[in-house]
Design a protein around this motif. Structure first.
Motif, PDB file in Angstrom:
ATOM      1  N   GLU A  59       1.037  -1.135   0.122  1.00 44.36           N
ATOM      2  CA  GLU A  59      -0.093   0.268   0.178  1.00 44.36           C
ATOM      3  C   GLU A  59       1.346   1.114   0.186  1.00 44.36           C
ATOM      4  OE1 GLU A  59      -0.161  -2.679   2.897  1.00 44.36           O
ATOM      5  OE2 GLU A  59      -0.540  -1.130   4.799  1.00 44.36           O
TER       6      GLU A  59
ATOM      7  N   ASN B  50       1.145   2.726  -3.631  1.00 42.64           N
ATOM      8  CA  ASN B  50      -0.065   3.660  -4.526  1.00 42.64           C
ATOM      9  C   ASN B  50      -0.661   4.892  -3.844  1.00 42.64           C
ATOM     10  OD1 ASN B  50      -1.342   0.608  -3.829  1.00 42.64           O
ATOM     11  ND2 ASN B  50      -3.119   1.452  -2.163  1.00 42.64           N
TER      12      ASN B  50
ATOM     13  N   MET C 183      -6.697   7.215  -4.825  1.00 45.45           N
ATOM     14  CA  MET C 183      -5.754   6.407  -4.736  1.00 45.45           C
ATOM     15  C   MET C 183      -5.560   5.404  -5.708  1.00 45.45           C
ATOM     16  SD  MET C 183      -3.829   7.827  -2.254  1.00 45.45           S
ATOM     17  CE  MET C 183      -2.880   7.019  -1.792  1.00 45.45           C
ATOM     18  N   ASN C 184      -4.860   5.194  -6.348  1.00 46.90           N
ATOM     19  CA  ASN C 184      -4.318   3.821  -7.795  1.00 46.90           C
ATOM     20  C   ASN C 184      -3.772   3.015  -6.742  1.00 46.90           C
ATOM     21  OD1 ASN C 184      -4.483   2.980 -10.241  1.00 46.90           O
ATOM     22  ND2 ASN C 184      -4.191   3.759 -10.796  1.00 46.90           N
ATOM     23  N   LEU C 185      -4.614   2.648  -6.503  1.00 49.50           N
ATOM     24  CA  LEU C 185      -3.654   0.814  -5.897  1.00 49.50           C
ATOM     25  C   LEU C 185      -2.726   0.405  -6.887  1.00 49.50           C
ATOM     26  CD1 LEU C 185      -6.408  -1.492  -3.967  1.00 49.50           C
ATOM     27  CD2 LEU C 185      -5.053   0.833  -3.170  1.00 49.50           C
ATOM     28  N   CYS C 186      -1.730   0.059  -6.623  1.00 43.52           N
ATOM     29  CA  CYS C 186      -0.606  -0.389  -7.689  1.00 43.52           C
ATOM     30  C   CYS C 186      -0.623  -1.863  -7.098  1.00 43.52           C
ATOM     31  CB  CYS C 186       0.966  -0.625  -6.585  1.00 43.52           C
ATOM     32  SG  CYS C 186       1.113  -1.039  -5.158  1.00 43.52           S
TER      33      CYS C 186
ATOM     34  N   ASP D  60      -0.948  -3.969  -4.511  1.00 45.28           N
ATOM     35  CA  ASP D  60      -1.712  -4.014  -3.070  1.00 45.28           C
ATOM     36  C   ASP D  60      -3.613  -3.935  -4.117  1.00 45.28           C
ATOM     37  OD1 ASP D  60      -2.335  -3.482  -0.906  1.00 45.28           O
ATOM     38  OD2 ASP D  60      -2.695  -1.789  -1.264  1.00 45.28           O
TER      39      ASP D  60
END
Length: 424
Positions: free
Chosen positions: A117, A120, A319-322, A325
RNA sequence: GGAGAGGUGGCAGAGUGGUCGAAUGCGGCGGUCUUGAAAACCGUUGAGGGUUAAACCUCCCAGGGUUCGAAUCCCUGCCUCUCCGCCA
């Protein structure tokens, strides 16, 4: 589930893309099983074909009154051989399927690379965290002081990770739920649905909670059902084994349900307060949409969740989750994180994802493309709009006043029966 | 809880051991006719796998079984409907 064709034809490429999210695909086992499957299937079908033609010949001979004894003798052990081969094929197919069901979705190209996280990427931020000129309390202190939040009684009734809400706070939760449903059905074009809270294993397999995440669920023993961890499960499965027509699309559902999660892997995490409960209320949005439109739909659906936070005037960030995540089933996920002043941080309050055809392939949820006349897999996009319990926490903390009372956000006034402030 | 009936293509509904993936009707699509539409008539119309295309294979609620051969017979499960009882 990923496209089996893709797994056959571009196995290495799939493995490479999955490695972005830290998943190692067993390409060797898969390709070996695939070779077995192919030859076994071809052989089996040849045998089946032979059985069919011989059986037909016998039928014909019998109809013409001929002696079928020699024909029967010719058939010999064909039936037994076929049965054995069919069993082998079924075993290989089961093995393949078992592996396929545990392969996560491929992250979309726009998903940032990352491990957890911390990687992100913040897309945007809305609202200014309020400056307090007094010592603030967290929602637990606020709620217990006002006798609105009662963890001790909940523990007596059920155990840890439950809560009892009293009076104005119980009403606030109900009002919030109503407000969210009204907004999504009235302004955002979703159809409100009421769905079962207990579901069967097929439904959970369809949306991807089974077979991999059984330990996160509460199971009901007598009928073999499960309590839903999210409305996504019953609502998405509305279209399981269904082919819809083009003019029905997009199909947009919203539903309020309680959610039940065992939180098996979260011992010691968020033990204080009602951030992480075994039972919580959530309003969910689900869209079924043509493949070409699903990424646009994800943006719009995310904005629908944001609308709720904006109307409540709660600061948040997107948030753009990576790759490390995002969830098992998602190709791309935006998390909405609301500002919690007592924690001095943003906390997840909504998760909006595009699953592409990952769920619909498991579920066989399709639409008929009028241009080809053929059924095609739909895409699913869903998101919380919002997690009601956490919204309640956010309101308590952000709307607290120096005397420990809590103001009610203006948009909720119609739902509160004249209550403007939660106080002693 | 007791008794009975049943689950077949988008829908309705035949089929009860063999050229049945499945009659027929409705609906859908294409066409003829018409200024246009309706009606009528003709044709077409399930899903998946496989193939360059075909051939071919699978699927008649699900899973087992019997048989050379199963939509059809047997067993188990699930679901639906009707009647009685109970009940929010």
């Amino acid at each position: 589930m990923l496209d089996p064709q893709l797994l056959r034809q571009q196995l290495d490429d799939v493995a490479k893309q999955l490695s972005r999210r830290g998943f190692q695909l067993e390409t060797k086992i898969l390709s070996e099983l695939e070779i077995q499957r192919k030859t076994l299937q071809a052989d089996t079908q040849n045998l089946q074909s032979e059985r069919n033609s011989r059986a037909k010949a016998i039928g014909k001979a019998k109809a013409q009154g001929e002696d079928i004894a020699p024909l029967l003798a010719e058939v010999g052990t064909l039936g037994d051989r076929l049965k054995k081969m069919e069993q082998q094929l079924a075993d290989v197919q089961t093995s393949l399927e078992n592996i396929q069901l545990t392969i996560p979705n491929i992250p979309h190209v726009s998903v940032p690379a990352g491990k957890d996280e911390n990687d992100n990427v913040e897309i945007r931020k809305w609202g200014e965290p309020r400056q307090f000129d007094f010592a603030i309390k967290d929602h637990v202190a606020l709620g217990e002081k006002l006798a609105l939040l009662d963890f001790a009684t909940a523990a007596k009734i059920s155990g840890a990770r439950f809560t009892v809400l009293n009076a104005g706070l119980a009403r606030l939760q109900r009002g919030l739920t109503q407000f969210m449903l009204d907004t999504h059905s009235g302004e955002h074009g979703y159809t409100e649905v009421y769905v079962p809270y207990l579901v069967n294993a097929d439904s959970l397999r369809g949306t991807g909670q089974l077979p991999k995440f059984e330990e996160d669920l509460f199971a009901e023993k007598t009928q073999g059902l499960y309590l839903i961890p999210t409305a996504e499960v019953p609502v998405t499965n509305i279209l399981r084994d269904t082919i819809v027509s083009d003019d029905q699309l997009p199909i947009k559902y919203t539903a309020h349900t309680p959610c039940f999660r065992s939180e098996a892997g979260a011992y010691g995490k968020d033990t204080r307060g009602m951030i992480r409960q075994h039972q919580f209320e959530k309003v969910e949005m689900v869209q079924f949409i043509r493949a070409s439109e699903s990424y646009a739909a994800l943006e719009i659906l995310t904005s629908h969740a944001e609308t709720i936070l904006q109307k409540l005037n709660l600061p948040y960030r997107v948030m753009n989750l990576c790759t490390g995540d995002i969830g098992f089933t998602a190709a791309k996920t935006y998390d909405l994180e609301v500002w919690l002043p007592a924690q001095n941080t943003y906390r997840e309050i909504s998760s909006c994802s595009n699953f592409e055809a990952f769920q619909t392939r498991r579920m066989l949820a399709r639409w008929r493309n009028p241009e080809t006349g053929k059924p095609e897999l739909l895409h699913t996009v869903n998101g919380s709009g919002l997690a009601v319990g956490r919204t309640l926490v956010a309101i308590m903390e952000n709307y607290q006043q120096a005397d420990g009372s809590i103001r009610i956000p203006e948009v909720l006034a119609p739902y509160m029966g004249g209550i403007e402030v939660l106080k002693k």
